[in-house]
Design a protein around this motif. Sequence first.
Motif, short mmCIF file in Angstrom:
data_model
loop_
_atom_site.label_atom_id
_atom_site.label_comp_id
_atom_site.label_asym_id
_atom_site.label_seq_id
_atom_site.Cartn_x
_atom_site.Cartn_y
_atom_site.Cartn_z
N PHE A 128 0.11 74.31 79.54
CA PHE A 128 0.32 72.88 79.67
C PHE A 128 0.31 72.44 81.12
CE2 PHE A 128 2.75 74.00 75.72
CZ PHE A 128 1.87 73.40 74.83
N ALA A 129 -0.30 71.25 81.34
CA ALA A 129 -0.33 70.69 82.69
C ALA A 129 1.04 70.20 83.13
CB ALA A 129 -1.33 69.54 82.75
N ALA A 130 1.83 69.70 82.19
CA ALA A 130 3.18 69.21 82.49
C ALA A 130 4.20 70.27 82.11
CB ALA A 130 3.45 67.93 81.73
N SER A 131 5.08 70.60 83.01
CA SER A 131 6.11 71.61 82.74
C SER A 131 7.24 71.01 81.92
CB SER A 131 6.67 72.16 84.05
OG SER A 131 7.46 71.18 84.70
N ASN A 132 8.05 71.86 81.33
CA ASN A 132 9.21 71.40 80.57
C ASN A 132 10.16 70.59 81.45
OD1 ASN A 132 8.24 72.72 78.28
ND2 ASN A 132 9.40 74.59 78.71
N ASP A 133 10.38 71.05 82.68
CA ASP A 133 11.28 70.34 83.59
C ASP A 133 10.73 68.95 83.93
OD1 ASP A 133 13.07 72.42 83.63
OD2 ASP A 133 12.37 73.24 85.55
N GLU A 134 9.42 68.85 84.11
CA GLU A 134 8.81 67.57 84.43
C GLU A 134 8.95 66.58 83.27
OE1 GLU A 134 5.30 68.78 87.60
OE2 GLU A 134 4.96 69.08 85.45
#
Length: 306
Positions: free
Chosen positions: A31-37
């Motif tokens: 995924f391009a977006a992390s869980n934290d983001e």
Amino acid sequence: MKRTFVLLWLLPCIICAAKLPTPKKSPSSQFAASNDEIQDLSEQLYVDDANKAGSGDITLNLQQNVSSSQTGTGTDLSSQKLFSYVNEAKLFTRPTFAQLISLLDNYIQKTGTVESVTNEEIQEQNAFIDGIFQTTVIKKLSSFLISKGYYTSVENFKNDLREMWFGLYTRAKGCLDSSGFEHVFHGEIHKGKISGFHSWVQLYLLEKVGQINYLSYSSDGPWTSYPDVFAIQFKWSNYLKSVGSFFIGSSPEFDIAMYTLCYVTRPNRLCTVKMGGNTLKIQTYSWDNSSYGNAKKYLASSYPNI
């Protein structure tokens, strides 16, 4: 606006069951977006929901709490309505609320009947989309998704959001009878039960006119202000929703933003977001039986998983 029966699609309608697809699992590294983001952005959206209900705008009468073993019985354990009070004069005159409400009478309750879409209804869809894109919530979501490479521009995202939410597909093979928006915000009767139906505004409006019978609740989130999250049991006419989950007190743009964030970044799986320091999981599903554009999938469902 009230539906007129001008059909744009004249397809034969064969009634049959269609199941939501099973969530797929993939490593988070793709995924391009992390869980934290995702959690950081969802916290920002929670704070920036300027149109949400404030203290005193909504009064709930939860009444009977039930265990999971009791949720499917359809027993009415609450003699009074869920909503004791909603400040309609304040909330429902705000543009995005008014635009949402104008859409809610455009749909047929039961699957298996072609959804006609008039020019007036298309204008209402466009007004709603234009309205939410003027809010801080959707502007921040747009900037995030563009920065992570999911979209190339605001217009690119806006066009895709329109298709993923309002594009028609068939839950009963042979007719264009459903969309992500209808399923999530209006609700449907499918296979003799309530399917979808995750909008607190729709819940309130139908309860107000006597179409919803609130039965009990099974979960109350840790939030003490709005938006809050609940799981309830209710009947729509004589049809049962054994567990229905809702953001309560949120704005329409917040609901769309949270569901779209998770659908775009974590399709067909649980997506962890954060609101006011507390985490929440949102489940998304795509409609895999048809597509639009470059093999993109329509949104089938999205809801708080509590």
